[in-house]
Scaffold this active site. Structure first.
Site, PDB file in Angstrom:
ATOM      1  N   HIS A   8     -38.448  10.318 -82.734  1.00  0.00           N
ATOM      2  CA  HIS A   8     -37.900  12.009 -82.307  1.00  0.00           C
ATOM      3  C   HIS A   8     -36.653  12.994 -82.509  1.00  0.00           C
ATOM      4  CE1 HIS A   8     -41.118  10.665 -78.672  1.00  0.00           C
ATOM      5  NE2 HIS A   8     -41.883  11.418 -79.796  1.00  0.00           N
TER       6      HIS A   8
ATOM      7  N   CYS B 222     -37.190  12.006 -71.790  1.00  0.00           N
ATOM      8  CA  CYS B 222     -38.400  11.572 -71.904  1.00  0.00           C
ATOM      9  C   CYS B 222     -38.968  11.463 -70.490  1.00  0.00           C
ATOM     10  CB  CYS B 222     -38.499  10.306 -72.817  1.00  0.00           C
ATOM     11  SG  CYS B 222     -37.376   9.961 -73.720  1.00  0.00           S
TER      12      CYS B 222
END
Length: 399
Positions: free
Chosen positions: A308, A393
């Protein structure tokens, strides 16, 4: 803590009352002056103002509650429409109370009132709604929200060890240790003054602990994502329910768009979106359309060396973007970029203007951030790092 909808309700009622009161007083004053302070004339004309005022109060409250005060330009347009509609409906109600037949003459009288006796009223509403009403609404809504610091978290699934890995070699995951590390992570957030709210567990969704990927929060709006990994596409359902309970307005990414929250980095009013393996061009386009309506600028960033965007870069409270250069495709995209010495040192969770949360796996990066004057709270998330996770996250932060 007062709920978001509770704040919005109070702000909407107060704003509508302010607008109606200003319109009533202003138009009554004009009538009184025009009649040369003749109280008898005022008594005869007050009903013309009273009924439109009631309608403006009710419709103004409904409009504010539904979002008319969210942006100044929306308030301007709504104010004009509200002024004309409340004047017309109020006058029709008055005619009904007085048993006036709505004939051609009555309709003509109604329309003439817009440039006659009702002129001060509707002008006052049109001006007050986006000015005084807007100010009252945001003084109440934003003033209380300034203290809001909520972190949504999700307990690790029983099959956490089966989570996806893309850019790193798979290692065995100690699920018992992961549970303890998750508890410590949640405790660190709570200890820093954040209210932690658990999203409903998803025990068969291995990656569900990485709750950040399921939504992007932009102010009072949450964008429900559509994960790029098919095995994760059931995860947002639980997050959506939790965000709705917090009173946020919901938007969503729809097929064929894919977008994961780990690819979205907010720096002030700029939203950097990683275009990589989990977020496609259509997902970027949809988020850009949503974010632009909310006053944000979306900048797409290529991501080819990491899972990501926020695996490679995050931002300090002052807006400086930090990242591990070997996995950053193009650092020149960012206005201010500071390289960190370790791959696990890229991720920071901003807890306050002077405090951040970082992984204890990156001691040199922690020392670098501390040298910049920040307080760093460290947590051990080694088991989640084996699954390409990081401190960002594991939560969705709502301010």
């Amino acid at each position: 803590m007062t709920s978001s909808w509770g704040r919005r309700l109070a702000a909407s009622i107060s704003a509508a009352f302010a607008v109606a009161a200003i319109a009533f007083v202003a138009s009554t004053f004009v009538i009184l002056v025009a009649s040369q302070l003749n109280s008898a004339a005022l008594a005869n004309t007050t009903p013309y103002v009273g009924w439109p005022t009631v309608v403006a109060l009710v419709l103004g409250f409904a409009a504010a509650l539904l979002g008319a005060m969210d942006r100044r330009w929306i308030a301007v347009v709504t104010g004009i429409v509200l002024a004309l509609v409340s004047t017309a409906l109020g006058t029709i109600i008055l005619f009904t109370v007085l048993k006036v037949t709505l004939s051609g003459d009555a309709w003509a009288q109604l329309f003439q009132s817009f440039i006659g006796i009702n002129l001060p009223f509707w002008l006052a509403v049109a001006i007050a709604f986006p000015t005084a009403g807007y100010a009252v609404f945001h003084a109440i809504d934003s003033g209380e929200r300034a203290e809001r610091r909520i972190a949504l978290v999700r307990i690790p699934a029983a099959n956490l060890a089966d989570g996806l890995t893309t850019h790193i070699e798979r290692e065995p995951v100690d699920t018992e240790l992961a549970d303890k590390q998750w508890d410590a992570y949640v405790a660190a957030l709570a200890g820093a003054g954040w209210q932690t709210v658990e999203v409903a567990s998803a025990d068969r969704l291995a990656d569900s602990v990485f709750v950040e990927d399921t939504a992007v929060v932009l102010g009072d709006t949450a964008v429900i994502t559509r994960p790029g990994a098919e095995s994760r596409q059931a995860e947002p359902e639980g997050t959506e329910a939790a965000l709705r309970a917090q009173g946020l307005r919901l938007e969503r990414i729809v097929e064929p768009g894919t977008l994961e929250g780990g690819d979205v980095l907010k720096v002030g009013s700029t939203v950097y979106v990683g275009r990589g393996g989990r977020t496609n061009a259509e997902g970027v386009r949809q988020l850009r359309a949503i974010a632009s309506r909310l006053g944000y600028t979306v900048v797409a960033v290529p991501v080819t060396k990491a899972l990501h965007l926020k695996t490679a870069v995050t931002a300090l409270p002052d807006g400086t973007v930090i990242g591990y250069e070997p996995i950053v495709d193009e650092p020149r995209i960012f206005e201010r970029f500071l390289p960190v010495p370790e791959a696990h040192g890229t991720a920071v969770v901003v807890l306050a203007e002077d405090t951040v949360l970082m992984s204890s796996s990156a001691p040199q990066s922690v020392a670098l951030v501390e040298s910049l004057g920040y307080t760093v709270i460290q947590v051990d998330i080694s088991e989640f790092e084996k699954l390409e996770g990081c401190v960002t996250c594991l939560s969705i932060r709502i301010r």
